[in-house]
Scaffold this motif. Sequence first.
Motif, mmCIF file in Angstrom:
data_model
loop_
_atom_site.group_PDB
_atom_site.id
_atom_site.type_symbol
_atom_site.label_atom_id
_atom_site.label_comp_id
_atom_site.label_asym_id
_atom_site.label_seq_id
_atom_site.Cartn_x
_atom_site.Cartn_y
_atom_site.Cartn_z
ATOM 1 N N GLN A 1 24.780 25.040 92.796
ATOM 2 C CA GLN A 1 24.770 25.797 91.548
ATOM 3 C C GLN A 1 26.202 26.189 91.218
ATOM 4 O OE1 GLN A 1 21.994 29.023 91.545
ATOM 5 N NE2 GLN A 1 22.643 29.808 89.553
ATOM 6 N N PRO A 2 26.824 25.543 90.212
ATOM 7 C CA PRO A 2 28.245 25.791 89.930
ATOM 8 C C PRO A 2 28.582 27.250 89.648
ATOM 9 C CG PRO A 2 27.480 23.835 88.765
ATOM 10 C CD PRO A 2 26.271 24.483 89.355
ATOM 11 N N SER A 3 27.682 27.976 88.979
ATOM 12 C CA SER A 3 27.990 29.366 88.625
ATOM 13 C C SER A 3 28.192 30.239 89.863
ATOM 14 C CB SER A 3 26.879 29.950 87.750
ATOM 15 O OG SER A 3 25.642 29.963 88.432
ATOM 16 N N GLU A 4 27.495 29.921 90.969
ATOM 17 C CA GLU A 4 27.647 30.712 92.190
ATOM 18 C C GLU A 4 29.063 30.592 92.761
ATOM 19 O OE1 GLU A 4 25.696 32.832 93.699
ATOM 20 O OE2 GLU A 4 23.996 32.608 92.345
ATOM 21 N N PHE A 5 29.611 29.380 92.711
ATOM 22 C CA PHE A 5 30.952 29.173 93.270
ATOM 23 C C PHE A 5 32.038 29.561 92.269
ATOM 24 C CE2 PHE A 5 28.169 26.382 95.672
ATOM 25 C CZ PHE A 5 28.573 26.625 96.969
ATOM 26 N N LEU A 6 31.669 29.628 90.977
ATOM 27 C CA LEU A 6 32.641 30.045 89.973
ATOM 28 C C LEU A 6 32.939 31.536 90.061
ATOM 29 C CD1 LEU A 6 34.338 29.408 87.430
ATOM 30 C CD2 LEU A 6 32.279 29.842 86.068
ATOM 31 N N LYS A 7 31.944 32.338 90.465
ATOM 32 C CA LYS A 7 32.098 33.799 90.442
ATOM 33 C C LYS A 7 33.360 34.276 91.147
ATOM 34 C CE LYS A 7 27.111 34.698 90.280
ATOM 35 N NZ LYS A 7 25.956 35.196 91.070
ATOM 36 N N PRO A 8 33.549 33.999 92.439
ATOM 37 C CA PRO A 8 34.736 34.565 93.110
ATOM 38 C C PRO A 8 36.050 34.000 92.596
ATOM 39 C CG PRO A 8 33.580 33.050 94.577
ATOM 40 C CD PRO A 8 32.715 33.219 93.378
ATOM 41 N N VAL A 9 36.124 32.694 92.374
ATOM 42 C CA VAL A 9 37.408 32.104 91.976
ATOM 43 C C VAL A 9 37.769 32.491 90.543
ATOM 44 C CG1 VAL A 9 37.242 30.206 93.610
ATOM 45 C CG2 VAL A 9 36.256 29.923 91.329
ATOM 46 N N PHE A 10 36.769 32.682 89.683
ATOM 47 C CA PHE A 10 37.060 33.109 88.317
ATOM 48 C C PHE A 10 37.653 34.512 88.311
ATOM 49 C CE2 PHE A 10 35.729 35.427 84.489
ATOM 50 C CZ PHE A 10 36.335 34.650 83.509
ATOM 51 N N LEU A 11 37.089 35.421 89.118
ATOM 52 C CA LEU A 11 37.620 36.786 89.163
ATOM 53 C C LEU A 11 39.034 36.820 89.717
ATOM 54 C CD1 LEU A 11 36.237 39.459 88.297
ATOM 55 C CD2 LEU A 11 34.668 37.531 88.474
ATOM 56 N N ILE A 12 39.335 35.962 90.688
ATOM 57 C CA ILE A 12 40.704 35.901 91.220
ATOM 58 C C ILE A 12 41.654 35.333 90.167
ATOM 59 C CG2 ILE A 12 42.160 34.790 92.949
ATOM 60 C CD1 ILE A 12 39.842 35.013 94.915
ATOM 61 N N THR A 13 41.193 34.348 89.406
ATOM 62 C CA THR A 13 42.015 33.801 88.324
ATOM 63 C C THR A 13 42.292 34.854 87.264
ATOM 64 O OG1 THR A 13 41.096 31.580 88.703
ATOM 65 C CG2 THR A 13 42.168 31.978 86.587
ATOM 66 N N VAL A 14 41.267 35.634 86.902
ATOM 67 C CA VAL A 14 41.457 36.716 85.937
ATOM 68 C C VAL A 14 42.438 37.751 86.485
ATOM 69 C CG1 VAL A 14 40.304 38.663 84.806
ATOM 70 C CG2 VAL A 14 39.236 36.413 84.786
ATOM 71 N N ALA A 15 42.343 38.065 87.774
ATOM 72 C CA ALA A 15 43.289 38.994 88.398
ATOM 73 C C ALA A 15 44.715 38.477 88.297
ATOM 74 C CB ALA A 15 42.898 39.223 89.855
ATOM 75 N N ILE B 1 26.146 30.214 100.848
ATOM 76 C CA ILE B 1 27.489 29.696 101.121
ATOM 77 C C ILE B 1 28.508 30.311 100.171
ATOM 78 C CG2 ILE B 1 28.903 27.609 101.128
ATOM 79 C CD1 ILE B 1 26.469 26.083 102.103
ATOM 80 N N ALA B 2 28.132 30.468 98.890
ATOM 81 C CA ALA B 2 29.055 31.061 97.920
ATOM 82 C C ALA B 2 29.357 32.516 98.259
ATOM 83 C CB ALA B 2 28.475 30.949 96.513
ATOM 84 N N GLN B 3 28.335 33.264 98.684
ATOM 85 C CA GLN B 3 28.573 34.664 99.054
ATOM 86 C C GLN B 3 29.425 34.763 100.320
ATOM 87 O OE1 GLN B 3 27.939 37.417 97.427
ATOM 88 N NE2 GLN B 3 26.910 36.400 95.733
ATOM 89 N N CYS B 4 29.214 33.871 101.270
ATOM 90 C CA CYS B 4 30.066 33.848 102.467
ATOM 91 C C CYS B 4 31.502 33.481 102.100
ATOM 92 C CB CYS B 4 29.508 32.863 103.488
ATOM 93 S SG CYS B 4 28.020 33.438 104.350
ATOM 94 N N PHE B 5 31.656 32.579 101.153
ATOM 95 C CA PHE B 5 32.992 32.221 100.667
ATOM 96 C C PHE B 5 33.657 33.429 100.017
ATOM 97 C CE2 PHE B 5 35.534 30.173 97.124
ATOM 98 C CZ PHE B 5 36.589 29.802 97.936
ATOM 99 N N LEU B 6 32.889 34.174 99.213
ATOM 100 C CA LEU B 6 33.414 35.383 98.580
ATOM 101 C C LEU B 6 33.870 36.402 99.627
ATOM 102 C CD1 LEU B 6 31.816 37.247 95.567
ATOM 103 C CD2 LEU B 6 32.523 38.523 97.577
ATOM 104 N N VAL B 7 33.030 36.635 100.623
ATOM 105 C CA VAL B 7 33.381 37.609 101.661
ATOM 106 C C VAL B 7 34.581 37.119 102.468
ATOM 107 C CG1 VAL B 7 32.566 38.742 103.758
ATOM 108 C CG2 VAL B 7 31.052 38.546 101.784
#
Length: 406
Positions: free
Chosen positions: A147-161, A375-381
């Motif tokens: 699900q692309p949106s799950e993996f987009l969440k953390p990297v998008f917020l870092i890009t916005v930062a 996996i996406a949540q583990c990547f975020l953490v």
Amino acid sequence: MNPALNVARPYMPRPGVRQAPAATFPRTRRQRLRIWWQEIDRVLLVLVLLLMAIGALSVAAASPASARRLSGSEGTLPDLYFFYLHLRWQFMGLVVLIGASFLPLQVIRRGSIILTGLMLLALVLVPLIGFEVNGARRWLNLGIRFQPSEFLKPVFLITVAWVLSWRLRDPDLPVIGVSAGLLAVVIGLLMLQPNLGDAILFCGAWFVLVLLAGLPLKRIGMLGGAGLAALIVAYLTYDNARHRIDSFLGGGTAYDQVDLARRTIMAGGWTGSGLWLGRRKMMLPEAHTDYIFSVIGEEFGLLVCAMVVLVYLVIVLRVVQRMIGEDNLFTLLSATGLIALFGGQAFINMLVNLQLFPSKGMTLPLVSYGGSSTIAQCFLVGLLLAITRRNPFLEREPLPGMERPL
């Protein structure tokens, strides 16, 4: 003797003489691991592992309900089918978590920008070649299902930062406008799926970041009005939003589901009915994913539900406490965005189970069953652990001006 003659002169190499390279100190794998262990937030790591252990036990409790519902009268799936799959996803997630926690900040920044572009491209492909599950087209199958949106969440917020941190170089740069434009693209692509829950989550995390970056009070009011107007427009023109809001207010299939979830979570009382002794969970449509918090309430009791809430709250507060005195605006915004995303998703899921928020189809981070989500949540953490790594022998003091909004 002339004192000037006693001044040491810098060494000047003779022309044509090849100099030896500067001494380097290569670190062995054991040394890198020792440094990682000293710098990592071990309290945060233990809390995350505790949450994953609670998740494994909770999926074991919820697995029979989902397995029997999907098997029908034939009973082709074993009761612990989803539990065994969840253990596999958790193992893969732990590998991703530990690997991400070793990444340096510069690699995280560059990698997040690249992954944001790739996941946006994947979101464009979802309406075209994606496959549908439970009435929503959110998944791609490109050799692996995700699900692309799950993996987009953390990297998008870092890009916005990263975009918002440009203000330190030039306060006149329209960083909020640029980040809002990126957000609008993401929201538009999510609405095509439809995925209203993630759209709201993206907006909330983005709003937290722009507030922390120094959004003027006048613009805060303007953004609040724009958000309310967007919600009204979505209700009038977007069938998925209208259906969920109407169901929350009363009536419809979604209302029946959240009402059943609330009654399930209350059925166990303070101490619960016991593992595999719950009955109401057998009627829940997504007991192992969206409504796993209700299963925890029925089988383990309201006291355990309160403990789960407390673990999430302590994780959020731990990251906030870790950021006190941070002198790097990009680091501060990245960590805040990630923990806002993590905590926001957790509390929205729990509010849905308590019938205090419209149904969103959103999992409970690190607790619910899921492949992409786990996996996406583990990547975020893992990214959060990497960003919050600190040398324990260095004291950090904020730069001049960091104590007030930038």
